[in-house]
Every structure is written in structure tokens, then in C-alpha cells.
Design a protein around this motif. Structure first.
Motif, short mmCIF file in Angstrom:
data_model
loop_
_atom_site.label_atom_id
_atom_site.label_comp_id
_atom_site.label_asym_id
_atom_site.label_seq_id
_atom_site.Cartn_x
_atom_site.Cartn_y
_atom_site.Cartn_z
N ILE A 55 -7.41 -2.77 -15.13
CA ILE A 55 -8.56 -2.17 -14.42
C ILE A 55 -8.97 -3.07 -13.25
N LEU A 56 -8.95 -4.38 -13.49
CA LEU A 56 -9.30 -5.32 -12.41
C LEU A 56 -8.24 -5.26 -11.30
N LYS A 59 -8.99 -2.32 -9.24
CA LYS A 59 -10.14 -2.60 -8.36
C LYS A 59 -9.69 -3.46 -7.17
N GLN A 62 -7.99 -1.27 -4.73
CA GLN A 62 -9.01 -0.44 -4.07
C GLN A 62 -9.78 -1.26 -3.03
N ASP A 63 -10.22 -2.48 -3.41
CA ASP A 63 -11.00 -3.32 -2.49
C ASP A 63 -10.16 -3.70 -1.27
N THR A 133 -16.67 -1.37 -13.64
CA THR A 133 -15.84 -2.02 -12.61
C THR A 133 -15.61 -1.08 -11.43
N LEU A 134 -15.45 0.20 -11.71
CA LEU A 134 -15.20 1.19 -10.65
C LEU A 134 -16.28 2.27 -10.74
#
Ligand code: SF4
Length: 378
Positions: A55-56, A59, A62-63, A133-134
């Protein structure tokens, strides 16, 4: 930080634009005769910390894409960056994130085949971490088996719903016990009803999948009638149909080869679907959005749209045998999306050419060839 994360092999058609997070690996049952997806692969519960790392990683990707969008101007609009990544993604994870962002970044699907089998506190932790997180994610969905849903306590399913699990997709396949047994589904009609009702009572939206043609020539009638009875008792939010495909790697393939399972033709499957819809008496939304379905336009809210759905079947059945054949071939080679496309002269001619090319006598393409054309999409 890694710039990739694990992805499983499949997700439901309706989750095509969702972020895919692999919470478990493969299938906890893995014995269904009509399924080849995870054969030869061992089921694994992934440690929660490993799933969180994925999941990180999602992210971070995505970032990174958002930072690129700011650097490239256009007021930080993601569209141009995401479109570029979609054309040439560094890996599948980037492709998934780019597609997800392009479509708003609101949905997430937890893979693989039966994530509900995780310990409830672990699954709650994964869902909460994912949403924290999201935070753009508003919908979290997953696959589950009826048997697993039947074993979960009502308070466990409620806790999952409260954590953010919005929908479960369950492969009901059939509600006819002898067929479920023959296909080694490992579930009875009673399990389907209990599991389905548990999910509905928890507030989690439920989508049940039915396999058209699963009963073959021998059990099609009971398959349709008994499946409708089970669905009527569950009353899920969605019923989705897909059509049986038989591929090497499925135990059913051998049974088709040796003649112990005889497949229904497209026209027989349409008759089976008619019987299924006639017998449905629930409030589900019926969807045919799978590439394997001959008549993808059969869709609507029950019971109000039942007549409209049956009318689509009648339109196909009232065509002449030649026109039905023209549609079947045109649909299976990708010329037609729906019956109305037959009115397009150019498409109709293309379908005629396809028949001439694919048949021995220039008039009739064999069922085997039509099955093959359908299965190359899978
Ligand atoms: S439970 Fe689903 S994924 Fe597992 S073998 Fe059966 S059809 Fe395939």
C-alpha cells in the motif's frame, strides 16, 4: 522505497479501474473444475506488514506521479502525466496506479480469490490502513467464497463494513446441488444462501456471479431454476452473469474431450438465461458485462426491468436461423457488441465475410470454432 507492488491475475470486470492490492495470494479452495486461474499455485495468507508495504508502494507511485504533474505545469493536472504513463508504463504497478488515478482514484479491490478468509482483525487493519494512506479511496471491494462468508460471525462482517469494506463479489456459479458437486465447487446451495444472507445483513453490498452454460446439455434446466431460487433467497444488490469457457488447465477440459460433459451451444444458453430471468423474483440489478456473454445488453433492475430483459432475448430468438448465426459469429469475432449492431449494413457484411472464411461450407461455422473465438478473449 520500492516502485512496484504485487498484483494478482484477475479482478471482476466492474473493478477494471480500481487500485489492486493483493491481500492474499491465489485461491484457498482451488478445486473448481471450470476454473484454471490459480491451478498449480499454493494459497498464501500474506502477512499484514507485507500488504501494508504494498500500500505504501502504491502511495509512493501515486505521489511521484502527482509531483511530476506539478513540475510539468498545467496547475498540477494529472491527466497528461497519467496518459503518458499509460502509454509506456515502467511496470504493471505503475499501469494500475495510472489507470486508477485517471478514473478518479476512488476504488480499491483486494485480491486474490477469497480475501475474506483472512483473520477479521487483520483484514480490518488492512482496510483501515489502505483508507488512511490513500484517502481518496471511498470504495473497497473484494472476492469471497460463500462458505467463508457463511462461517463469519455477523459482528465480524459488520466490523469489516464499518472499517470500509463496501462490496463483496461471490462466485455463486450455480444454485443446483448436483451441479455444484459435479463441478467440485466445495459449496452447497444452503452454504450459498447462508453466506449471501450474512453479507447482505451486514450492510456490505453483494454481487453474485452466475456461470451461464455451467450445467451443459444435461443440467441446464435445473441449473437455471435452482440458481434463481437461491438468488431469490439471498436478494443480492447485483447478479452478474458470465458464460462458461473451457480451457486447457481446467479439469473440465478433459471431461469435454472425453465426452462426459457436453457443452450447451450459444442458442441453448440464451434459452437457459431466459429461464433464469423468468424465475428471478428479487430486487437485484442484473448485469451481463462480461466479454463471454452473447447478449451483453441484458441488463436492468429486477423486478421492474424483467420484461425489458426478456424482450432482448425474444429479439434474438425471433431472428431467422441464418441471422442468429450471423449475430453469433459477428459477436464472437468482435464485430457486434449488441443485437442493434446488426442493422449496420457494413457490420452485417463483415459478419457474412467472417462466416465465409471460418466455415467449411461458407454458411455455417462450427460450435467448436465459435467456442474458440469466445475463449481467446479470456
Ligand atoms: S473458488 Fe473461485 S478462484 Fe477458487 S477454484 Fe473455484 S472458481 Fe476458481
Amino acid at each position: 522505497m520500492t516502485d512496484s507492488f504485487q498484483l494478482g491475475p484477475i479482478r471482476p470486470p466492474s473493478e477494471a479501474h480500481s487500485l489492486l492490492i493483493r491481500a492474499t495470494k491465489n485461491c484457498s479452495w482451488n478445486r473448481c473444475k471450470f476454473c484454471h486461474i490459480y491451478k498449480g499455485q499454493r494459497f498464501e495468507l500474506r502477512p499484514v506488514e507485507e500488504v501494508k508495504k504494498d500500500i505504501l508502494a502504491a502511495k509512493a507511485i501515486q505521489d511521484g506521479l502527482k509531483a511530476m504533474a506539478w513540475k510539468s505545469g498545467y496547475g498540477g493536472s494529472l491527466e497528461a502525466v497519467v496518459t503518458t504513463v499509460l502509454q509506456n508504463p515502467p511496470n504493471e504497478a505503475y499501469f494500475n496506479i495510472a489507470l486508477w488515478l485517471y478514473h478518479g482514484g476512488t476504488g480499491a479491490f483486494l485480491q486474490d480469490a477469497n480475501t475474506l478468509i483472512m483473520r477479521t482483525p487483520d483484514l480490518v487493519e488492512v482496510i483501515k490502513f489502505l483508507k488512511e494512506t490513500l484517502p481518496s479511496i471511498t470504495q473497497v471491494t473484494s472476492y469471497a467464497r460463500s462458505k467463508t462468508a457463511a462461517k463469519k460471525k455477523p459482528e465480524e462482517l459488520k466490523a469489516l463494513h464499518e472499517a470500509g469494506l463496501s462490496r463483496l463479489h461471490i462466485g455463486l456459479e450455480s444454485g443446483y446441488d448436483p451441479l455444484l458437486e459435479y463441478m467440485d465447487k466445495g459449496v452447497t446451495a444452503a452454504d450459498h444462501i447462508k453466506g449471501g444472507k450474512n453479507v447482505v445483513a451486514s450492510g456490505i453490498s453483494l454481487c453474485e456471479y452466475v456461470v451461464l452454460g455451467l450445467g451443459g446439455k444435461k443440467m441446464w434446466r435445473e441449473h437455471a431454476v435452482e440458481t434463481a431460487k437461491v438468488l431469490n433467497q439471498i436478494d443480492p444488490a447485483f447478479i452478474r452473469v458470465r458464460t462458461l469457457t473451457v480451457k486447457e488447465g481446467m479439469p473440465l477440459y478433459q471431461e469435454v474431450q472425453n465426452g462426459s460433459f457436453v457443452r450447451s451451444s450459444d442458442e441453448e444458453i440464451v434459452e437457459e438465461e431466459k429461464l433464469l430471468i423468468e424465475n428471478l423474483d428479487c430486487g437485484a440489478y442484473f448485469v451481463s458485462d462480461h466479454i463471454t456473454n452473447l447478449l451483453q445488453e441484458i441488463e436492468g433492475k429486477l423486478p421492474d426491468d424483467k420484461d425489458k430483459m426478456l424482450a432482448a432475448i425474444s429479439r434474438f430468438q425471433s431472428l431467422s436461423p441464418e441471422e442468429r448465426h450471423n449475430f453469433r459469429v459477428g459477436r464472437r469475432v468482435g464485430i457486434y457488441s449488441e443485437l442493434a449492431d446488426m442493422a449496420d449494413e457494413q457490420k452485417h457484411k463483415l459478419a457474412e465475410h467472417a462466416i465465409a472464411k471460418l466455415s467449411d461450407d461458407g454458411k455455417k461455422v462450427s460450435d467448436e470454432t465459435i467456442y474458440f473465438l469466445m475463449e481467446r478473449f479470456i
